[in-house]
Structure formats: structure tokens, C-alpha cells
Design a protein around this motif. Structure first.
Motif, PDB file in Angstrom:
ATOM      1  N   ALA A  60      57.096  29.002  -6.105  1.00 21.48           N
ATOM      2  CA  ALA A  60      55.716  29.486  -6.021  1.00 21.48           C
ATOM      3  C   ALA A  60      55.444  30.063  -4.631  1.00 21.48           C
ATOM      4  CB  ALA A  60      54.735  28.358  -6.341  1.00 21.48           C
ATOM      5  N   GLU A  61      55.957  29.390  -3.590  1.00 21.55           N
ATOM      6  CA  GLU A  61      55.795  29.913  -2.228  1.00 21.55           C
ATOM      7  C   GLU A  61      56.573  31.216  -2.051  1.00 21.55           C
ATOM      8  OE1 GLU A  61      53.597  28.589   0.060  1.00 21.55           O
ATOM      9  OE2 GLU A  61      53.069  27.436  -1.736  1.00 21.55           O
ATOM     10  N   ALA A  62      57.777  31.283  -2.609  1.00 20.16           N
ATOM     11  CA  ALA A  62      58.582  32.511  -2.536  1.00 20.16           C
ATOM     12  C   ALA A  62      57.863  33.658  -3.237  1.00 20.16           C
ATOM     13  CB  ALA A  62      59.955  32.273  -3.152  1.00 20.16           C
ATOM     14  N   ARG A  63      57.249  33.353  -4.369  1.00 19.98           N
ATOM     15  CA  ARG A  63      56.517  34.384  -5.125  1.00 19.98           C
ATOM     16  C   ARG A  63      55.372  34.950  -4.287  1.00 19.98           C
ATOM     17  NH1 ARG A  63      56.265  31.477  -9.173  1.00 19.98           N
ATOM     18  NH2 ARG A  63      58.219  32.149 -10.075  1.00 19.98           N
ATOM     19  N   LYS A  64      54.675  34.096  -3.534  1.00 22.27           N
ATOM     20  CA  LYS A  64      53.594  34.560  -2.654  1.00 22.27           C
ATOM     21  C   LYS A  64      54.140  35.529  -1.604  1.00 22.27           C
ATOM     22  CE  LYS A  64      50.968  30.258  -2.945  1.00 22.27           C
ATOM     23  NZ  LYS A  64      50.570  29.058  -2.177  1.00 22.27           N
ATOM     24  N   LEU A  65      55.300  35.192  -1.041  1.00 29.04           N
ATOM     25  CA  LEU A  65      55.922  36.053  -0.032  1.00 29.04           C
ATOM     26  C   LEU A  65      56.299  37.409  -0.641  1.00 29.04           C
ATOM     27  CD1 LEU A  65      57.014  36.151   2.928  1.00 29.04           C
ATOM     28  CD2 LEU A  65      59.200  35.384   1.978  1.00 29.04           C
ATOM     29  N   ILE A  66      56.851  37.377  -1.828  1.00 27.06           N
ATOM     30  CA  ILE A  66      57.241  38.611  -2.520  1.00 27.06           C
ATOM     31  C   ILE A  66      56.015  39.487  -2.766  1.00 27.06           C
ATOM     32  CG2 ILE A  66      58.123  39.523  -4.713  1.00 27.06           C
ATOM     33  CD1 ILE A  66      59.918  36.937  -4.790  1.00 27.06           C
ATOM     34  N   GLU A  67      54.948  38.880  -3.242  1.00 30.19           N
ATOM     35  CA  GLU A  67      53.717  39.632  -3.501  1.00 30.19           C
ATOM     36  C   GLU A  67      53.120  40.174  -2.211  1.00 30.19           C
ATOM     37  OE1 GLU A  67      51.319  36.897  -5.746  1.00 30.19           O
ATOM     38  OE2 GLU A  67      52.663  37.032  -7.501  1.00 30.19           O
ATOM     39  N   ARG A  68      53.132  39.380  -1.156  1.00 30.84           N
ATOM     40  CA  ARG A  68      52.571  39.806   0.138  1.00 30.84           C
ATOM     41  C   ARG A  68      53.304  41.036   0.674  1.00 30.84           C
ATOM     42  NH1 ARG A  68      52.116  35.033   2.263  1.00 30.84           N
ATOM     43  NH2 ARG A  68      54.102  34.918   3.333  1.00 30.84           N
ATOM     44  N   HIS A  69      54.630  41.086   0.469  1.00 24.24           N
ATOM     45  CA  HIS A  69      55.421  42.211   0.969  1.00 24.24           C
ATOM     46  C   HIS A  69      55.553  43.343  -0.047  1.00 24.24           C
ATOM     47  CE1 HIS A  69      56.787  40.644   4.846  1.00 24.24           C
ATOM     48  NE2 HIS A  69      56.740  39.449   4.263  1.00 24.24           N
ATOM     49  N   GLY A  70      55.171  43.092  -1.285  1.00 22.27           N
ATOM     50  CA  GLY A  70      55.262  44.126  -2.311  1.00 22.27           C
ATOM     51  C   GLY A  70      56.692  44.451  -2.728  1.00 22.27           C
ATOM     52  N   TRP A  71      57.596  43.482  -2.618  1.00 21.12           N
ATOM     53  CA  TRP A  71      58.993  43.712  -2.998  1.00 21.12           C
ATOM     54  C   TRP A  71      59.113  43.725  -4.519  1.00 21.12           C
ATOM     55  CZ3 TRP A  71      60.144  39.190   0.666  1.00 21.12           C
ATOM     56  CH2 TRP A  71      60.261  39.658   1.982  1.00 21.12           C
ATOM     57  N   SER A  72      59.591  44.819  -5.051  1.00 22.88           N
ATOM     58  CA  SER A  72      59.792  44.909  -6.503  1.00 22.88           C
ATOM     59  C   SER A  72      61.243  44.638  -6.885  1.00 22.88           C
ATOM     60  CB  SER A  72      59.368  46.293  -6.999  1.00 22.88           C
ATOM     61  OG  SER A  72      60.147  47.296  -6.361  1.00 22.88           O
ATOM     62  N   ASN A  73      62.092  44.452  -5.905  1.00 24.64           N
ATOM     63  CA  ASN A  73      63.518  44.256  -6.180  1.00 24.64           C
ATOM     64  C   ASN A  73      63.985  42.823  -5.902  1.00 24.64           C
ATOM     65  OD1 ASN A  73      63.194  44.588  -3.399  1.00 24.64           O
ATOM     66  ND2 ASN A  73      65.184  45.569  -3.145  1.00 24.64           N
ATOM     67  N   VAL A  74      63.050  41.882  -5.920  1.00 25.69           N
ATOM     68  CA  VAL A  74      63.392  40.473  -5.739  1.00 25.69           C
ATOM     69  C   VAL A  74      63.056  39.733  -7.029  1.00 25.69           C
ATOM     70  CG1 VAL A  74      63.034  38.363  -4.396  1.00 25.69           C
ATOM     71  CG2 VAL A  74      62.923  40.596  -3.263  1.00 25.69           C
ATOM     72  N   GLN A  75      64.049  39.073  -7.568  1.00 27.63           N
ATOM     73  CA  GLN A  75      63.914  38.329  -8.819  1.00 27.63           C
ATOM     74  C   GLN A  75      64.079  36.847  -8.508  1.00 27.63           C
ATOM     75  OE1 GLN A  75      67.050  39.384 -11.542  1.00 27.63           O
ATOM     76  NE2 GLN A  75      66.506  37.794 -13.009  1.00 27.63           N
ATOM     77  N   LEU A  76      63.236  36.006  -9.098  1.00 30.72           N
ATOM     78  CA  LEU A  76      63.330  34.564  -8.901  1.00 30.72           C
ATOM     79  C   LEU A  76      63.790  33.891 -10.188  1.00 30.72           C
ATOM     80  CD1 LEU A  76      60.034  33.888  -6.908  1.00 30.72           C
ATOM     81  CD2 LEU A  76      62.356  34.175  -6.010  1.00 30.72           C
ATOM     82  N   LEU A  77      64.698  32.936 -10.040  1.00 29.78           N
ATOM     83  CA  LEU A  77      65.194  32.169 -11.174  1.00 29.78           C
ATOM     84  C   LEU A  77      64.991  30.684 -10.905  1.00 29.78           C
ATOM     85  CD1 LEU A  77      68.623  33.959 -11.817  1.00 29.78           C
ATOM     86  CD2 LEU A  77      66.451  34.354 -12.989  1.00 29.78           C
ATOM     87  N   HIS A  78      64.331  30.019 -11.822  1.00 33.53           N
ATOM     88  CA  HIS A  78      64.142  28.571 -11.728  1.00 33.53           C
ATOM     89  C   HIS A  78      65.327  27.921 -12.431  1.00 33.53           C
ATOM     90  CE1 HIS A  78      62.017  24.748 -13.175  1.00 33.53           C
ATOM     91  NE2 HIS A  78      62.437  24.560 -11.935  1.00 33.53           N
ATOM     92  N   GLN A  79      66.325  27.539 -11.631  1.00 30.59           N
ATOM     93  CA  GLN A  79      67.551  26.973 -12.183  1.00 30.59           C
ATOM     94  C   GLN A  79      68.157  25.968 -11.219  1.00 30.59           C
ATOM     95  OE1 GLN A  79      70.530  29.880 -13.192  1.00 30.59           O
ATOM     96  NE2 GLN A  79      69.121  31.129 -14.370  1.00 30.59           N
ATOM     97  N   ASP A  80      68.894  25.042 -11.798  1.00 27.69           N
ATOM     98  CA  ASP A  80      69.776  24.171 -11.033  1.00 27.69           C
ATOM     99  C   ASP A  80      71.034  25.015 -10.794  1.00 27.69           C
ATOM    100  OD1 ASP A  80      71.851  22.402 -10.326  1.00 27.69           O
ATOM    101  OD2 ASP A  80      71.079  20.810 -11.612  1.00 27.69           O
ATOM    102  N   ALA A  81      71.440  25.154  -9.567  1.00 27.15           N
ATOM    103  CA  ALA A  81      72.572  26.033  -9.237  1.00 27.15           C
ATOM    104  C   ALA A  81      73.878  25.606  -9.898  1.00 27.15           C
ATOM    105  CB  ALA A  81      72.754  26.107  -7.728  1.00 27.15           C
TER     106      ALA A  81
END
Length: 159
Positions: free
Chosen positions: A91-112
Motif C-alpha cells: 500500500a505504501e509502495a502504491r502511494k509512491l507509484i501514484e505520487r511519481h506517476g510511474w505507469s511501468n511499475v507493477q506490484l505483486l502480493h506474493q510470498d517470494a
């Protein structure tokens, strides 16, 4: 110890996830305690040897503190895939992505250790995540399997 067993001195993955969910909103304040400052992040990303158009995977992306350097390395035609088991950190990463307007960053909720990505990647970054995982070897194996075959120049012979 079997390959899937957790390290006996480390927290379980579920305990890690709960911990990072609790501190996610204040993580940027706590970050100096980990002693990973921007120059170290830049060097880590530079060591990946990424170029414009590449796809890079960050395992344990957390709040996205490496994203500025990764996005810069792959450029607008590249892709950054951030994986984390903590919904709070994502959720914090998503805020950063939105703040910078990055359209090429994808987030995955996964256990590595159960990593599933839909494409080959050109580089993988583990920041602090590797040392925090209960059993990091399966995550490393999954990340390795996601890597594209190495780029090799064509070999030419002349008769």
C-alpha cells in the motif's frame, strides 16, 4: 533441515508479514536505522547492468524505496515488478507509484518462495528482504528461474 523448512532462528513468513504490516506506515521514518542510503541503492541498481527497456524484479520491494533507481535504469519502456508479502508495505509502495506517476511499475502480493511472474526478467534485486526471509533459498531459486537467458553476442565463424 529440508529445503522447505524454515530457519530455526528466524521468524515465520506470517510473523514477518504481520510485523511489516504494522510498521508499513512509519517505515520511511525507520529506514535510516537500516543504513541503506541513496548512494548504496544507486550502486546496487547499477550493479544489475540494466538498460532501457529491461524488466527488473525486486523481491521484498517493501515501500518502494528502490523504485526511483530501478525506474531510472529501465526507462519508460522498461518494467519494474515489485513483489512483497506484506499488503501494508505494498500500500505504501502504491502511494509512491501514484505520487511519481510511474505507469511501468507493477506490484505483486506474493510470498517470494511461491513467486509467479508472467515474463522473463533481466535482473533481480533483493535488498534487505533476503536476510529477513525465514528460508531464502527457495525465493532465490524462484527468482533465478524468472531470469531471461543471458544475452550473448552471436558467435560468427569464418571459413
Amino acid at each position: 533441515m529440508s529445503a522447505g523448512a524454515e530457519h530455526p532462528t528466524r521468524r515465520s513468513q506470517s510473523a514477518n508479514t504481520r510485523r511489516y504490516d504494522r510498521i508499513a506506515r512509519s517505515y520511511s521514518t525507520l529506514e535510516p536505522l537500516y543504513l541503506i542510503f541513496p548512494p548504496a541503492r544507486r550502486r546496487a541498481v547499477a550493479a544489475l547492468g540494466l538498460k532501457a527497456g529491461d524488466t527488473v524484479l525486486e523481491i521484498g520491494a517493501g515501500s518502494g524505496r528502490n523504485f526511483p533507481y530501478l525506474v531510472e535504469a529501465v526507462g519508460p519502456s522498461g518494467t519494474v515488478i515489485g513483489v512483497d508479502a506484506s499488503p501494508g508495505m505494498l500500500a505504501e509502495a502504491r502511494k509512491l507509484i501514484e505520487r511519481h506517476g510511474w505507469s511501468n511499475v507493477q506490484l505483486l502480493h506474493q510470498d517470494a518462495t511461491q513467486l509467479e511472474v508472467d515474463r522473463d526478467v533481466d535482473g533481480v534485486l533483493f535488498s534487505l528482504s533476503y536476510s529477513a526471509m525465514p528460508e531464502p533459498r527457495p525465493a532465490l531459486a524462484q527468482a533465478w528461474s524468472a531470469c531471461a537467458p543471458p544475452r550473448v553476442s552471436p558467435f560468427w565463424t569464418w571459413a
